[in-house]
Scaffold this motif. Sequence first.
Motif, PDB file in Angstrom:
ATOM      1  N   LEU A 195       0.689   9.816 -29.884  1.00  0.00           N
ATOM      2  CA  LEU A 195       0.517   8.406 -30.228  1.00  0.00           C
ATOM      3  C   LEU A 195      -0.508   7.703 -29.337  1.00  0.00           C
ATOM      4  O   LEU A 195      -0.777   6.519 -29.541  1.00  0.00           O
ATOM      5  CB  LEU A 195       1.862   7.667 -30.136  1.00  0.00           C
ATOM      6  N   SER A 196      -1.077   8.413 -28.373  1.00  0.00           N
ATOM      7  CA  SER A 196      -1.992   7.766 -27.427  1.00  0.00           C
ATOM      8  C   SER A 196      -3.220   7.194 -28.128  1.00  0.00           C
ATOM      9  O   SER A 196      -3.731   6.127 -27.737  1.00  0.00           O
ATOM     10  CB  SER A 196      -2.424   8.763 -26.341  1.00  0.00           C
ATOM     11  N   TRP A 197      -3.730   7.897 -29.145  1.00  0.00           N
ATOM     12  CA  TRP A 197      -4.887   7.400 -29.885  1.00  0.00           C
ATOM     13  C   TRP A 197      -4.580   6.032 -30.481  1.00  0.00           C
ATOM     14  O   TRP A 197      -5.418   5.112 -30.443  1.00  0.00           O
ATOM     15  CB  TRP A 197      -5.258   8.398 -30.987  1.00  0.00           C
ATOM     16  N   PHE A 198      -3.387   5.881 -31.029  1.00  0.00           N
ATOM     17  CA  PHE A 198      -3.008   4.621 -31.663  1.00  0.00           C
ATOM     18  C   PHE A 198      -2.761   3.530 -30.624  1.00  0.00           C
ATOM     19  O   PHE A 198      -3.126   2.365 -30.844  1.00  0.00           O
ATOM     20  CB  PHE A 198      -1.752   4.838 -32.521  1.00  0.00           C
ATOM     21  N   PHE A 199      -2.156   3.889 -29.485  1.00  0.00           N
ATOM     22  CA  PHE A 199      -1.986   2.912 -28.408  1.00  0.00           C
ATOM     23  C   PHE A 199      -3.347   2.424 -27.911  1.00  0.00           C
ATOM     24  O   PHE A 199      -3.518   1.236 -27.627  1.00  0.00           O
ATOM     25  CB  PHE A 199      -1.209   3.538 -27.242  1.00  0.00           C
ATOM     26  N   HIS A 200      -4.303   3.338 -27.813  1.00  0.00           N
ATOM     27  CA  HIS A 200      -5.628   2.964 -27.331  1.00  0.00           C
ATOM     28  C   HIS A 200      -6.283   1.930 -28.245  1.00  0.00           C
ATOM     29  O   HIS A 200      -7.027   1.061 -27.772  1.00  0.00           O
ATOM     30  CB  HIS A 200      -6.509   4.209 -27.237  1.00  0.00           C
ATOM     31  N   HIS A 201      -5.998   2.028 -29.542  1.00  0.00           N
ATOM     32  CA  HIS A 201      -6.658   1.133 -30.501  1.00  0.00           C
ATOM     33  C   HIS A 201      -5.853  -0.128 -30.803  1.00  0.00           C
ATOM     34  O   HIS A 201      -6.180  -0.842 -31.770  1.00  0.00           O
ATOM     35  CB  HIS A 201      -6.961   1.903 -31.786  1.00  0.00           C
ATOM     36  N   VAL A 240      14.788   0.964 -18.843  1.00  0.00           N
ATOM     37  CA  VAL A 240      14.886   2.024 -19.849  1.00  0.00           C
ATOM     38  C   VAL A 240      13.898   1.776 -20.987  1.00  0.00           C
ATOM     39  O   VAL A 240      13.186   2.696 -21.427  1.00  0.00           O
ATOM     40  CB  VAL A 240      16.322   2.121 -20.389  1.00  0.00           C
ATOM     41  N   ALA A 241      13.831   0.541 -21.478  1.00  0.00           N
ATOM     42  CA  ALA A 241      12.931   0.225 -22.584  1.00  0.00           C
ATOM     43  C   ALA A 241      11.476   0.483 -22.202  1.00  0.00           C
ATOM     44  O   ALA A 241      10.692   1.027 -22.994  1.00  0.00           O
ATOM     45  CB  ALA A 241      13.121  -1.230 -23.013  1.00  0.00           C
ATOM     46  N   THR A 242      11.096   0.097 -20.986  1.00  0.00           N
ATOM     47  CA  THR A 242       9.720   0.315 -20.533  1.00  0.00           C
ATOM     48  C   THR A 242       9.408   1.801 -20.426  1.00  0.00           C
ATOM     49  O   THR A 242       8.315   2.256 -20.806  1.00  0.00           O
ATOM     50  CB  THR A 242       9.505  -0.362 -19.171  1.00  0.00           C
ATOM     51  N   GLN A 243      10.365   2.564 -19.922  1.00  0.00           N
ATOM     52  CA  GLN A 243      10.143   3.997 -19.796  1.00  0.00           C
ATOM     53  C   GLN A 243      10.020   4.673 -21.166  1.00  0.00           C
ATOM     54  O   GLN A 243       9.242   5.614 -21.341  1.00  0.00           O
ATOM     55  CB  GLN A 243      11.277   4.640 -18.987  1.00  0.00           C
ATOM     56  N   LEU A 244      10.770   4.205 -22.146  1.00  0.00           N
ATOM     57  CA  LEU A 244      10.638   4.753 -23.495  1.00  0.00           C
ATOM     58  C   LEU A 244       9.249   4.443 -24.069  1.00  0.00           C
ATOM     59  O   LEU A 244       8.672   5.263 -24.802  1.00  0.00           O
ATOM     60  CB  LEU A 244      11.732   4.179 -24.398  1.00  0.00           C
ATOM     61  N   TRP A 245       8.715   3.281 -23.744  1.00  0.00           N
ATOM     62  CA  TRP A 245       7.353   2.926 -24.168  1.00  0.00           C
ATOM     63  C   TRP A 245       6.340   3.896 -23.542  1.00  0.00           C
ATOM     64  O   TRP A 245       5.421   4.377 -24.225  1.00  0.00           O
ATOM     65  CB  TRP A 245       7.043   1.495 -23.740  1.00  0.00           C
TER      66      TRP A 245
END
Length: 508
Positions: A195-201, A240-245
Motif C-alpha cells: 500500500l506504500s504506493w497509494f500512501f505516497h500519492h 495501537v491505531a497509529t501502529q496499525l497505520w
Amino acid sequence: MDWFAAPDYWLSRLLVQRMLAGLYLIGFLATAAQFRALIGADGMLPVPRFTGRVPFRQSPGLFHLHYSDRFFAAVAWTGAAVAAALVAGLGDAVPLWASPLPWAVLWVLYLSIVNVGQTWYSFGWESLLLEAGFLAAFLGNADTAPPALVLWLMRWLVFRVEFGAGLIKIRGDSCWRDLTCLRYHHETQPMPGPLSWFFHHLPDPLHRVEVAANHFVQLVVPVCLFLPQPVATYAACLVVATQLWLIASGNFAWLNWLTITLALAAVEPARLGLPVHPRGYPAAPAWYEALVIALTTAVAVLSYWPARNLLSRRQIMNRSFNRLHLVNTYGAFGSINRIRQEVVVEGTDEAVVTAHTVWREYGFKGKPGDVRRLPRQYAPYHLRLDWLMWFAGISPAYARPWFLPFVARLLAGDPATLRLLRHNPFPDAPPTHVRATLHLYRFTDWRELRETGAWWHRTALYEYLPPVDLPALTRAGYRPPLGRRVRSVPLDRLRRPRDGRGHGNGRA
C-alpha cells in the motif's frame, strides 16, 4: 497486598504474553531460515570470526562457549518450539514458580543470537524484543493476578519507544518540523509494502496531517499512559491505531506489532466493554512479590541512562546501555531520505566481459527491483538482507563488511545465500561475473501506472561495483563458501564502490 495485584488486567496479560510469544516465534523462525548465509560458519560475517575477536564479557551468550552451524540451528529451533508452546498456553499450564522459566529460555537464546548477530542484528526491534521478553517473565500466569508493577514497567517501555521516536524527529530533520517528511518517506522507507504506493500519492494536506498526528501520538499520548483510567486505556488505543497505520504503510519487521503488544498492558479491558475475569485470584506468594519488587528496583536504576538520553540535546536512538539489552533507549527515522537509491545486482555467464555482455538481474524478496512488481507485505517477518541492501544504497561504506562477501557467494552459487533471494537468474550454474549498479528509484504516478503497469521508475546513476569474478575476490581476501571451487576465468579490476549520494536515518 492490594496495591500489588491488578486482577482487572487479566485479559491484557493474556494478550501480551501470547502475542509476544508469537513475535518470538517469528524471530526464531526468521533466524533459522537466514543465519547460515548471514552469520553461519561460512557466512558473510561468520560468528566464529566474531567470537574470536570479541570477548564474552562484551557479547555474552552461548556461542562463546561453542559454535557450529548445527548448534546454532538447534538454538534457533529450540527457541521457536518454546515460543510456540507459550503461544499454545504453556505459561498457564505450569505452576506459578515455573512460569518464568520458558520466558527465561527465550531471552537467553535470543540474547545469544543478537550478541553475535553483528550488523544483521543491530536494530532497535532486537533490543525491544529482548527487553519485552524479560519483563514478560515476571507477569505471572493464571494462578495469580497480574502484578501491577510489571504492567507499569511495560507502560514505561512503551513510553520510551514512542517518546524517544517523537523527540528524535523533532530534534532531527527539519521536514518533521515543517510537516513535509511524508512527501518522501512512503517512497524512500527501507522496505515499502503493497500500500506504500497509494500512501505516497495521498494529497499533500493529508501528508501534513499524518506528520502532525504522529507528533501528537509520540509526544503527547505517551504521557497519558501514566494517567488514571480510562485515560490510559484510550491513550493505548491511540498508540495501537497509529501502529496499525504504520503496518499498512510499510514493512518494519516486528517493531509495530511489538509496540501494539506492549501498549495492551495499559488497557483495562472493562473500559472497552470486554469481560471481567469470572473468578477471583488467590493472594500472590511472598517470594513472587519480592521478585517483582526486585525487578522494579533494577529497572528504576537502569532507567537513569535512557532517561538522561531522552533529555539530552544530543539524543541517540536505539542504544543498549548494557550487554543484556535491558532498559534501552529507542527511536526511529530522525532523518528522512528525499530520494531512493537502490543497488541492482546482476550477473553474466560469459567468460569475458565486453560492452555487449548480457547481464541478468537477481531478484530480492522485499527490496524494490523489478519495476512492475508491487512491493510485498512481509512484516512482522524480517528480511535481513533486503533491509541491509537499503543501507547499501545510502552508504557503500556501511555495506563494505558484508557486500563483497555476498557477491562472492553469488559467484560460488552458494545455496544458503540464494535461498535469501526471490529470483536466481542462473539456476543451472553460477555466473562468471557479478556487477552492481546504483539506480535512482521513484514511484510512478497514476498515468505512468496505467500506461506501463510499472509501480516504479528507475534511472541508472553509476557503477556501484565493477564486474568482478571469484578469483579476484578470493585474492582480495573474500573467500568463497567452503567446498566451492574457484574457476579460472579472466579477471576484471576490483574497485571499492564510491560513496553514494543522499542521506539516511541511521538504524530504524
